[in-house]
Design a protein around this motif. Structure first.
Motif, short mmCIF file in Angstrom:
data_model
loop_
_atom_site.label_atom_id
_atom_site.label_comp_id
_atom_site.label_asym_id
_atom_site.label_seq_id
_atom_site.Cartn_x
_atom_site.Cartn_y
_atom_site.Cartn_z
N PRO C 595 0.83 -1.20 0.00
CA PRO C 595 0.00 0.00 0.00
C PRO C 595 0.86 1.25 0.00
N LYS C 596 0.38 2.27 -0.67
CA LYS C 596 0.98 3.59 -0.57
C LYS C 596 0.04 4.42 0.28
N ARG C 597 0.57 5.10 1.27
CA ARG C 597 -0.28 6.02 2.04
C ARG C 597 -0.07 7.41 1.47
N ARG C 598 -1.19 8.03 1.19
CA ARG C 598 -1.13 9.38 0.62
C ARG C 598 -1.87 10.32 1.56
N GLY C 599 -1.25 11.45 1.83
CA GLY C 599 -1.88 12.44 2.70
C GLY C 599 -2.99 13.17 1.96
N PRO C 600 -3.76 13.96 2.70
CA PRO C 600 -4.91 14.63 2.08
C PRO C 600 -4.51 15.65 1.02
N LEU C 601 -3.26 16.10 1.05
CA LEU C 601 -2.82 17.11 0.08
C LEU C 601 -1.95 16.52 -1.03
N HIS C 602 -1.97 15.21 -1.14
CA HIS C 602 -1.07 14.55 -2.08
C HIS C 602 -1.17 15.15 -3.48
N ASP C 603 -2.39 15.32 -3.94
CA ASP C 603 -2.57 15.82 -5.31
C ASP C 603 -2.05 17.25 -5.45
N TRP C 604 -2.22 18.05 -4.39
CA TRP C 604 -1.71 19.42 -4.44
C TRP C 604 -0.18 19.41 -4.56
N HIS C 605 0.45 18.59 -3.72
CA HIS C 605 1.92 18.51 -3.75
C HIS C 605 2.40 18.10 -5.15
N GLU C 606 1.69 17.14 -5.70
CA GLU C 606 2.07 16.64 -7.02
C GLU C 606 1.97 17.76 -8.05
N ALA C 607 0.84 18.47 -7.99
CA ALA C 607 0.64 19.57 -8.95
C ALA C 607 1.66 20.67 -8.73
N ALA C 608 2.15 20.81 -7.49
CA ALA C 608 3.13 21.86 -7.20
C ALA C 608 4.54 21.44 -7.58
N GLY C 609 4.67 20.26 -8.18
CA GLY C 609 5.97 19.83 -8.68
C GLY C 609 6.86 19.17 -7.66
N ALA C 610 6.25 18.60 -6.62
CA ALA C 610 7.06 18.00 -5.57
C ALA C 610 7.72 16.72 -6.05
N THR C 611 8.93 16.49 -5.58
CA THR C 611 9.56 15.17 -5.68
C THR C 611 9.16 14.43 -4.42
N PHE C 612 8.63 13.21 -4.58
CA PHE C 612 8.15 12.47 -3.41
C PHE C 612 9.22 11.50 -2.93
N VAL C 613 9.16 11.23 -1.64
CA VAL C 613 10.02 10.19 -1.08
C VAL C 613 9.13 9.26 -0.26
#
Lengths: 189, 94, 980
Positions: C595-613
């Protein structure tokens, strides 16, 4: 299952979820005051549906109450007042996501990762349990219309993708977008 | 695979539970001293036979259970609540 | 064209549906319903494989999953899959199969030289030979051996194009394994009595032995139809129970389609996990081989297999077969081939007389009674058979194109043995039978040594009766009232295991183990049957040596001078047949692997160009940039130091603690005190394990007299909750406390920096945020961007900072409002890297320092544990070893040359003793506020070494950097900023 019409529907439903938990020795009192507010708290492993709520119990002396969505925390605030001195009431509306799987093969899809016996004799309408599916916690509730699934919000997408993938065996096509719909009366009955 | 009959949830797979160790150990009083606490944390009997065990049902009701399990045959004789005081069977496990 | 071997109508084959296939490039035809083996035999193909060790020519020996020799590679859309059994592989149009273990071709195999040098390849050869020198194993021996050995070649297509697989969970009152006469009878009676039954059989059709006896056709068809009609019995054909795991749990592999199905994307197999209250093993008996010289020559086959090929597929395995047998049951093949008009070369019966031999003679069949086969010979297949009386007299030789052998029947004991069944020696059938505990289940039919179909049916019914009674159904439902064909009277077996007449007599055809190898093992001290197994590899191949297992034990028993019952059999383990890894993995692969746990702002972070770890299961924004390097990280961190930044800390664990004893409970869980915490205040706390080591840290806030909310580190959220639940229930059950995981319920953001007060004030209307009204470590309910939430004045960065919590559903609303409010101040969202930079400068610890080996004292928390009152870890944290002055202690480190960098994991050494580690760097970052890099380290006696210069040595980077030891609190040690 040749000849049997297959149908399957997967929906996310927005609802307010409040968990109420009884302090030591106060469960019977809590049940009484809840009943006074029109909510009968079910026995462990059971769910009770009414026209405006669904109450279920998968942990001893703890209940989840699902209601149509209201203002943030409003339902919890009401229950906090009810529970004062008897237990705790916590808003879990954001912590749990509700999915509903309906159709003739809903249980067939679920046995692809659910280790609980979902045979209608073993898990009849009105039954509820907490278990692990695809490595995440899930609460299952057998409704007349299908199975209600509550899963932690952070792993809801993972679980949802799994359900859609499992359902492909049954010809299920994932919808292009997901509808957020309130828990309606017919879903609860 | 163990199947554990949780008194709250019914029979479930072992994968839903977290093993929490030897339930015959009880925590010493605060002033019991270093040796007592050392024994509590580190000393285990590792019996060939009946064993009293803690299992936390993290995937279900989240209650702590006390099991009587046979380390050789895996037979589970008793699944009780945390406060139960089951005695260990005298006869060998089947 | 159906091939020269097709002489009759088969029960399973459809003469109207020919199928084309290729074997070793040769185009051939078979029929729908054929296995690859039956189609090859119909085409007259005898040589199908080379053996594993000696590369001897091999043919088809059996008609089922016990096949040791006829393993093939299947080439299809999903790649090249080795080790398919020709005897169970269903033929399909266009099947392409190739033989294994041959080079360059099946007919001319260079590796067959191994056979000539066989006296140099005895059992244990590898153990004895490739001993020294040590280096040679890796560089020389292993590559050579690997090239010569191995079963088949694997070339799989992986990724998105790999064949799908799935797991299904089944529940039943009774699992019946085997759908022969005993299993069918039992399943029907149990199902009719209202019990839920799963009936699993490895065969494509139900019926078992009844498929081979035409007298049973009506019985079988009526019973199967009745079973389906019951609704309580789930009939699973082509489903092999792979293993029995105790507590009623079984794994079974259900084959759904041919190996070609991958091209259509259809499921090929399904792993079924079956949970049952009782099991009934009606798994039948397996015919066993006889060890005689040349018993591996193509054309030597089990007699029962020949009967199967004739009845099921209408295929005669030879035109002039000879028989070598020792039971009346094996004569069924003799009679069946005779009535099919096949010429017989003769029957060699070990016994001097028998009822079946009399009957055979009456049909004009020559029977050599009291005789044995001393050898078979022929180039590439059986041509002649040499027979002698048991005492070696009257040697004679005659021509035959096949030899159908039967050494008796072994009840299948493997699954029952896995469940701890006791094996009992049965002299009457010269085999072991399993005895299960009644609470586990029963064994019935031939699996229990009850031979004869009618006897098996009665035995199955008896087993059903006791199981039903044990499961609360004392009145077993009536049967179908079908008449059972009468079993023929039989003369008992004349046990024979081996004919010693010179030449290789195999006990294990797949691993090329001979009777002589077994004796060698015994001579060399590997006397125990389990040792013999491992020394010779007898029974360790994919067929588990099933048709010769008992023969090997018998040879060992003879060599040891013991009874076979005393020697026993090796214990078989799962899996009962080779299982593709894909089937074991089921559907939990690729994106479903974990499973991947995604926080409530995951999509926002993604749209903001975040690199995820990925931190644990969580996906967290590392930095809001796709570029590598420190530039973006330092920009984010600088915003916090100079103005204001915002970061998403929703992944922190949050535990709601309520009840009259909540404060007392927290005092017990934490090393420091919480009962003295005022309502509306937060406090940093540390938690120890009972062994005295640090478990976790975090802030806890008191929302009401009996209501706290605990935050944990992201990594330890689940561990801490379990730790608290365990101690509440096991150690302090007297406390009336309710613990609830609210981690996913609350989104939480930190707004940090000198301008944070202004930003937070803009979205929180109902609170006075001045330091007098809302000081450092204050906590309160608050309306955040119109949402009921919580506000805490806590700081991880070392700046003036707030943490705001709102229900996750409203996270975006609050987050956007904060960004908007911060715009005039140039607010920057910052990720985990910047968070790390800020906390390292400040000397705050995370998982890199809370690593399970550090004590409170090590990390500078020596004044935090309370002096009075009990808490977890109190006693053992006071052990001398945990308070010794030379322990690794937290320090700050900075390169002396500010232009040089630090490395996590670099060892700290003295300049003059560079091979003695004094500690290591745990965290490091380029600094925003200080020149160059800063780091935290664990250093022996570190607190006493401030100002010392050491070397941070990182040999894998070829770096040695001179560093100075400083206080870990490198920035604002007086804590002025957080109180601003």
């Amino acid at each position: 299952m040749p000849g049997k019409a297959l149908s399957l529907r997967l929906e996310t439903s927005a609802s307010d979820i409040v968990e109420i938990a009884a302090l030591r020795g106060r469960a019977r009192e809590l049940e009484r005051v809840a009943l006074g507010r029109g909510v009968q708290l079910p026995a462990l492993g059971r769910a009770l549906a009414a026209t405006d709520h669904l109450a279920l119990c998968v942990r001893p002396e703890r209940w989840l109450i699902l209601t149509p969505p209201a203002a943030a925390g409003a339902s919890a605030a009401v229950w906090q007042a009810v529970c004062a001195g008897l237990g705790a009431a916590l808003d879990l509306s954001s912590g749990l996501n509700a999915l509903e799987l309906t159709g003739s093969v809903a249980r067939e899809v679920l046995v692809r990762s659910c280790r609980i016996d979902l045979d209608p004799d073993a898990f009849p309408v009105g039954a509820a349990c907490a278990t692990i599916m695809v490595q995440v916690p899930v609460i299952l509730v057998a409704l007349a219309s299908g199975v209600l699934l509550l899963t932690p919000a952070s792993t809801a997408r993972h679980f949802h993708e799994w359900l859609m993938s499992s359902a492909k065996t049954f010809g299920f096509m994932p919808p292009s977008h997901l509808n957020g719909a309130a828990v309606s009366d017919d879903q609860l009955s | 695979m163990l199947r554990i009959r949780c008194p709250w949830c019914g029979e479930r797979d072992e994968t839903e539970f977290r093993y929490r160790g030897d339930a015959s150990q009880s925590r010493p009083a605060a002033d019991a001293g270093l040796a007592a606490f050392s024994a509590y944390v580190y000393e285990r009997k590792n019996p060939r036979g009946w064993h009293l065990e803690w299992w936390l049902h993290v995937g279900g009701c989240r209650r702590l259970l006390k099991l009587v399990r046979h380390t050789l045959t895996h037979e589970i004789r008793v699944v009780g609540t945390a406060q139960d005081q089951p005695s260990l069977p005298q006869e060998p496990g089947r | 064209m159906q091939g020269p071997g097709r002489i009759a109508h088969g029960l399973l084959t459809d003469a109207e549906r020919p199928l084309g296939f290729r074997f070793d490039g040769q185009p051939m035809q078979g029929l729908a319903g054929d296995t690859l083996a039956s189609a090859l035999l119909a085409n007259g193909t005898r040589l199908v494989a080379r053996s594993f060790k000696y590369h001897r020519p091999r043919g088809i020996v059996t008609a089922g999953p016990e096949e040791p020799c006829a393993l093939v590679d299947v080439i299809g859309a999903s790649g090249r899959e080795p080790n398919h059994l020709a005897t169970t592989l269903m033929l399909y149009e266009g099947l392409v199969a190739e033989s294994q273990n041959r080079w360059p071709s099946l007919g001319f195999d260079l590796m067959a030289l191994n056979d000539r040098f066989a006296r140099f390849l005895p059992a244990g050869f590898y153990y004895k030979t490739f001993m020294a020198p040590g280096w040679a194993w890796e560089r020389l021996y292993e590559p050579l051996i690997r090239n010569a050995a191995g079963l088949g070649r694997l070339k799989a297509i992986v990724g998105e194009h790999a064949a799908p697989a799935e797991t299904v969970h089944d529940h039943a009152d009774v699992l019946v394994v085997g759908a022969g006469v005993a299993g069918l009878t039992a399943a029907h009676r149990l199902g009719a009595s209202g019990l839920r039954v799963v009936l699993a059989d490895q065969d494509a059709v139900l019926g078992g032995g009844s498929l081979l006896d035409a007298r049973w056709t009506a019985w079988r068809e009526t019973t199967c139809a009745a079973l389906v009609g019951l609704g309580t019995v789930r009939c699973l054909s082509r489903t092999t129970v792979l293993g029995a795991y105790g507590h009623g749990v079984f794994a079974a592999l259900q084959s759904l389609a041919g190996a070609d199905a991958a091209s259509s994307g259809a499921l090929r197999e399904r792993l079924r996990i079956i949970r049952a209250r009782r099991v009934l093993f009606a798994t039948g008996a397996l015919e066993r081989l006889i060890a005689f010289p040349g018993n591996d020559l193509p054309g030597v086959m089990l007699a029962g297999a020949a009967l199967g090929y004739l009845r099921r597929y209408g295929v005669a395995v030879g035109r002039r077969p000879a028989f070598f047998l020792n039971t009346d049951q094996a004569y069924e093949t003799v009679f069946a081939l005779a009535s099919a008009g096949i010429e017989r070369a003769g029957v060699i019966d070990v016994r001097t007389s028998s009822l079946a031999a009399e009957r055979a003679r009456g049909l004009g069949i020559e029977v050599h009674a009291g005789a044995v086969v001393e050898a078979v010979a022929g180039r590439g297949g059986v041509a002649t058979v040499r027979v002698a009386n048991r005492d070696g007299s009257q040697r004679r030789e005659f021509e035959a194109d096949s030899l159908l052998m039967s050494g008796g029947y072994c009840p299948t004991t493997a699954l029952a043995s896995q469940l701890g069944a006791v094996l009992k020696w049965q002299e009457a059938i010269a085999a072991f039978t399993p005895e299960l505990l009644p609470t586990v289940g029963r064994v019935a039919g031939a699996a229990r040594g009850v031979f004869g179909l009618a006897a098996a049916a009665r035995n199955g019914e008896a087993a059903a009766r006791v199981i039903a009674a044990e499961l609360g159904h004392p009145a077993l439902a009536a049967g179908l009232g079908l008449e059972l064909p009468v079993d023929a009277n039989a003369t008992p077996i004349g046990a024979l295991w081996e004919v010693r007449a010179g030449g290789k007599a195999f006990v294990d055809l797949q691993n090329d183990v001979t009777a002589a190898d077994v004796r060698l093992a015994q001579r060399e001290g590997y006397e125990h049957v389990e040792h013999m197994k491992r020394y010779t590899t007898h029974g360790m191949a994919s067929d588990q040596g099933r048709i010769g297992g008992l023969v090997g034990s018998a040879v060992l028993a003879q060599a040891r001078g013991l009874a076979l019952s005393e020697v026993g059999q090796p214990k078989p383990r799962p899996y009962a047949q080779p299982v593709p890894f894909a089937a074991l993995a089921g559907g939990e692969v690729r994106q479903h692997l974990k499973p991947k746990r995604r926080g409530p702002l995951h999509d926002w972070h993604e749209a903001a160009g975040a690199t995820f770890v990925a931190t644990g299961l969580w996906m967290r924004p590392l930095v809001y940039s796709q570029q590598s390097g420190w530039e973006a990280v330092l920009r984010e961190a600088r915003a916090v130091r100079r103005s204001v930044g915002i970061t998403d800390v929703s992944t922190l664990g949050k535990i709601d603690v309520q009840g009259p004893d909540a404060a007392k409970f927290l005092d017990f869980i934490y090393a420091n005190t919480f009962s003295t915490l005022a309502v509306g205040r937060s406090r940093y706390g540390i938690m120890l394990r009972e062994d005295g080591m640090l478990l976790d840290d975090g802030t806890t806030s008191r929302l009401a007299q009996q209501h706290f909310v605990v935050t944990t580190t992201t990594a330890n959220a689940a561990v801490v909750l379990e730790h608290m639940e365990f101690h509440l229930q096991a150690v302090c059950p007297q406390f009336d406390v309710l613990l609830t995981d609210v981690g996913d319920q609350w989104a939480q953001f930190a707004v940090a920096g000198p301008r944070s007060r202004e930003v937070v004030a803009a979205v929180v209307a109902d609170l006075d945020l001045s330091s007098q009204a809302f000081p450092f470590m204050a906590a309160s309910a608050a309306t955040i961007a119109g949402v009921a939430g919580r506000l805490f004045r806590i700081s991880f960065s070392g700046e003036l900072a707030y943490e705001l919590a709102v229900p996750a559903r409203h996270a975006l609303q609050a987050w956007l409002a904060l960004l908007e409010a911060g715009r005039p101040f140039g607010i920057e969202p910052y990720g985990l890297d910047a968070l790390n930079t800020l906390r390292i400068e400040k000397g705050h610890v995370t998982a890199a320092e809370l690593n399970g080996n550090t004590s409170a004292e090590d990390l500078g928390f020596q004044r935090m544990p309370k002096q009075h009152g009990d808490f977890i870890g109190r006693a053992l944290s006071q052990r001398g070893g945990l308070t010794a002055p030379d322990r690794l202690q937290l320090v700050g480190v900075r390169p002396v040359d500010r232009a040089r960098r630090l490395r996590n994991g670099a060892q700290l050494v003295a300049p003059k003793a560079r091979t003695t580690s004094l500690g290591y760097v745990t965290s490091s970052t380029p600094s925003v506020e200080l020149a160059g890099w800063v780091g935290l380290a664990l250093l022996a006696g570190g607190r006493q070494r401030t100002g010392e210069r050491l070397i941070a040595s990182s040999p894998i980077h070829d770096e040695a950097t001179e560093i100075e030891i400083v206080s870990p609190h490198m920035l604002d040690p007086e804590n002025l900023r957080v109180r601003a």
